[in-house]
Scaffold this motif. Structure first.
Motif, PDB file in Angstrom:
ATOM      1  N   UNK A   1       4.032  14.852  -8.041  1.00  0.00           N
ATOM      2  CA  UNK A   1       5.185  15.744  -7.880  1.00  0.00           C
ATOM      3  C   UNK A   1       5.840  16.061  -9.215  1.00  0.00           C
ATOM      4  N   UNK A   2       6.128  15.036 -10.007  1.00  0.00           N
ATOM      5  CA  UNK A   2       6.848  15.275 -11.276  1.00  0.00           C
ATOM      6  C   UNK A   2       5.967  15.992 -12.292  1.00  0.00           C
TER       7      UNK A   2
ATOM      8  N   UNK B   1      -3.690  -3.074  -5.639  1.00  0.00           N
ATOM      9  CA  UNK B   1      -3.496  -4.361  -6.290  1.00  0.00           C
ATOM     10  C   UNK B   1      -2.390  -4.286  -7.335  1.00  0.00           C
ATOM     11  N   UNK B   2      -2.340  -3.155  -8.048  1.00  0.00           N
ATOM     12  CA  UNK B   2      -1.298  -2.990  -9.058  1.00  0.00           C
ATOM     13  C   UNK B   2       0.086  -3.033  -8.450  1.00  0.00           C
TER      14      UNK B   2
ATOM     15  N   UNK C   1       0.836  -1.206   0.000  1.00  0.00           N
ATOM     16  CA  UNK C   1       0.000   0.000   0.000  1.00  0.00           C
ATOM     17  C   UNK C   1       0.869   1.254   0.000  1.00  0.00           C
ATOM     18  N   UNK C   2       1.955   1.232   0.762  1.00  0.00           N
ATOM     19  CA  UNK C   2       2.869   2.375   0.782  1.00  0.00           C
ATOM     20  C   UNK C   2       3.464   2.618  -0.606  1.00  0.00           C
TER      21      UNK C   2
ATOM     22  N   UNK D   1       3.701   5.725  -5.788  1.00  0.00           N
ATOM     23  CA  UNK D   1       3.583   5.920  -7.239  1.00  0.00           C
ATOM     24  C   UNK D   1       2.671   7.102  -7.557  1.00  0.00           C
ATOM     25  N   UNK D   2       1.584   7.232  -6.774  1.00  0.00           N
ATOM     26  CA  UNK D   2       0.655   8.347  -7.006  1.00  0.00           C
ATOM     27  C   UNK D   2       1.314   9.673  -6.638  1.00  0.00           C
TER      28      UNK D   2
END
Length: 544
Positions: free
Chosen positions: A306-307, A402-403, A294-295, A300-301
């Motif tokens: 940010x980028x 899940x991804x 989960x972390x 990734x989000x």
């Protein structure tokens, strides 16, 4: 106009106090032959007051002042010589009163009567057998010890950690730190402790901690720990401070108003701030452990956010997950940019992007208030983080989680994580308002922005280990623009080493040499350790 509360009636301790916790109501003295006096030394005034009130509620006589009437002197973390020295300083000096450890008191409260006085209840004398060979040897500073996640003494460290938590919730940080340091020493030991004699000569193990350890080793459990676990006050504090945005002081105030549960809070009509309302709404989710998968999914989000607003920015997962933990209570990210100054104004843009994508259920942002003084930080060194920071509750969809699991974990690990998630589920699966299973969960996420010149210091400070939860009252008040770092034991010990051994001032922003009168720059954690004259310890071995 608010009417004045009826004044509480408290009878004089010298006359055999029979006070109750209800105004005007008295509890009869059930044991007239027993007169207690709780020694405040090392116990603390607030804890003494609480325990005195508890004793009176149980029908015991508890004196406020020591006198010849006292039959039982109750002590905490004192040896016999220390207690007798104190008694000699009082009127009369000589007394036939029993000198008893707090364990007798807690057992008596639990039984509702004075229990039989056993040898283990009596205040112990400090006896050191010089002929004994120490079984273990560890440095006194936690920052000199390598502590992995492999703990050979979890029963002992869990007991001390619980007492530390109780002390911290009671606003007795000194006692809390003492228990935390004792637990940290035990975590660093390479073998399981089977006898108290093995601990002879080890640092940070005071008399109180040793008595708890001895009780567990000899009896299988600590009476004080078990008493604390069953304490209605402790249980209420745990529940109420488990609400995001609620700290110990707020919880104490609610308990005084008769609130001990979430249901009572909801029915009480108490005015909650925005953070507390969000914390209450998502209480069940936020109490569940956050997995590494989960972390990573949240990471990734956050990286995408940010980028998208500042290309080239760097995002680092910090906290317990950086130390190798598989679960945690929240997720922390440290953000910077290789070019000094480019990070200014980044946080509002990131928060705006996350809100526009529906990822934030709650957020509060604080501004950077750190200024580097020409003559160095205030002395003693400030333990305050003043970075720009966002406290948030994140909405993590099942497909995002899940991804990350499928990308990072082979099938057998995914089964293990699923089993862990099921095992830690404390209630029915949440559902959407329209019915059916809910497809997301709420997760605590903190975002911290640091200039690149301070990044190494921020990374070191925010990696931990964590000693305890930071007081949320302080963090989330509208006036709060900073975060105390007292919750990080490894960092606390680094700062203690810097100040006591090197005449330096260390914070999560900088390192200042008080002798040379200048800041010592660093671009990595390794450089900071070198400045401090220490061997570098990697994050996986900072689990103090």
């Amino acid at each position: 106009m608010v009417p004045l509360k009826r004044r509480k009636v408290v009878s004089s301790g010298a006359a055999g106090d029979t006070g109750s916790d209800r105004p005007g109501e008295e509890v009869p003295t059930r044991f007239p032959q027993v007169v207690l006096f709780l020694l405040e030394r090392r116990m603390g005034a607030s804890r003494r007051a609480f325990l005195s009130q508890l004793g009176r509620k149980k029908g015991f006589q508890v004196e406020e002042l020591f006198s010849e009437r006292v039959t039982h002197v109750i002590c905490e973390n004192n040896c016999g010589d220390e207690v007798r020295t104190w008694l000699r300083s009082q009127v009369g000096a000589r007394t036939s009163a029993q000198l008893l450890d707090i364990s007798w008191f807690t057992e008596s409260m639990r039984a509702g009567r004075p229990v039989e006085i056993l040898d283990r209840h009596k205040v112990q004398e400090q006896q050191i057998d010089e002929a004994e060979v120490m079984a273990f040897s560890v440095p006194s500073y936690a920052c000199l010890r390598r502590t992995t996640l492999d703990n050979h003494n979890p029963i002992l460290t869990d007991a001390l950690s619980l007492l530390a938590e109780n002390a911290e919730l009671s606003d007795e940080d000194g006692r809390g730190v003492a228990f935390r340091r004792a637990a940290a020493v035990l975590k660093a030991l390479p073998e399981t402790v089977t006898a108290v004699t093995q601990l002879r000569g080890l640092p940070c193990l005071g008399g109180h901690s040793l008595r708890v350890i001895r009780d567990i080793l000899e009896n299988g459990a600590s009476s004080e720990v078990e008493f604390t676990k069953q304490s209605e006050r402790f249980k209420a504090l745990k529940v109420l401070t488990g609400i995001f945005g609620v700290g110990a002081k707020t919880a104490e105030r609610w308990i005084r108003d008769g609130i001990h549960s979430l249901h009572q809070l909801q029915e009480s009509g108490q005015t909650l701030n925005r953070a507390q309302r969000a914390g209450l709404e998502h209480y069940d989710d936020l109490k569940q452990p956050v997995t590494k998968a989960e972390a990573d999914a949240i990471g990734e989000i956050v990286e995408k956010a940010v980028v998208s607003v500042l290309p080239g920015a760097q995002i680092t997962l910090i906290g317990g997950f950086r130390r190798g933990k598989l679960t945690g209570h929240d997720v922390d990210f440290l953000i910077t940019h290789p070019e000094e100054g480019r990070e200014v104004g980044l946080m509002p843009k990131v928060v705006s992007w996350l809100e526009s994508q529906g990822f934030l259920l709650y957020q509060k942002t604080t501004r950077n208030s750190y200024l580097e003084a020409k003559d160095g930080p205030a002395r003693p060194a400030s333990n305050i983080d003043r970075f720009e920071r966002c406290f948030s509750i994140f909405k993590l969809a099942d497909e995002e989680k899940r991804g990350a699991e499928e990308t990072e974990n082979p099938p057998e690990d995914r089964c293990r994580l699923a089993a862990h998630s099921q095992a830690t589920d404390e209630g029915p699966q949440p559902t959407e308002a329209a019915g059916g299973p809910r497809r997301w969960r709420a997760v605590r996420v903190d975002l911290v922005v640091s200039p690149i010149s301070q990044f190494a210091f921020a990374l070191l400070g925010w990696t931990g280990s964590k000693e305890a939860a930071v007081h949320q009252d302080q963090i989330l008040r509208p006036s709060a623009v900073s975060l105390t770092n007292k919750a990080r034991l490894f960092e606390r010990e680094l700062r203690r080493w810097a100040g006591h051994e090197k005449a330096m001032s260390l914070s999560s922003h900088a390192l200042y040499d008080n002798k040379q009168g200048r800041y010592l720059r660093a671009t990595s954690e390794e450089e900071i350790f070198t400045h401090l004259g220490l061997e570098y310890i990697p994050p996986s071995e900072r689990n103090a």
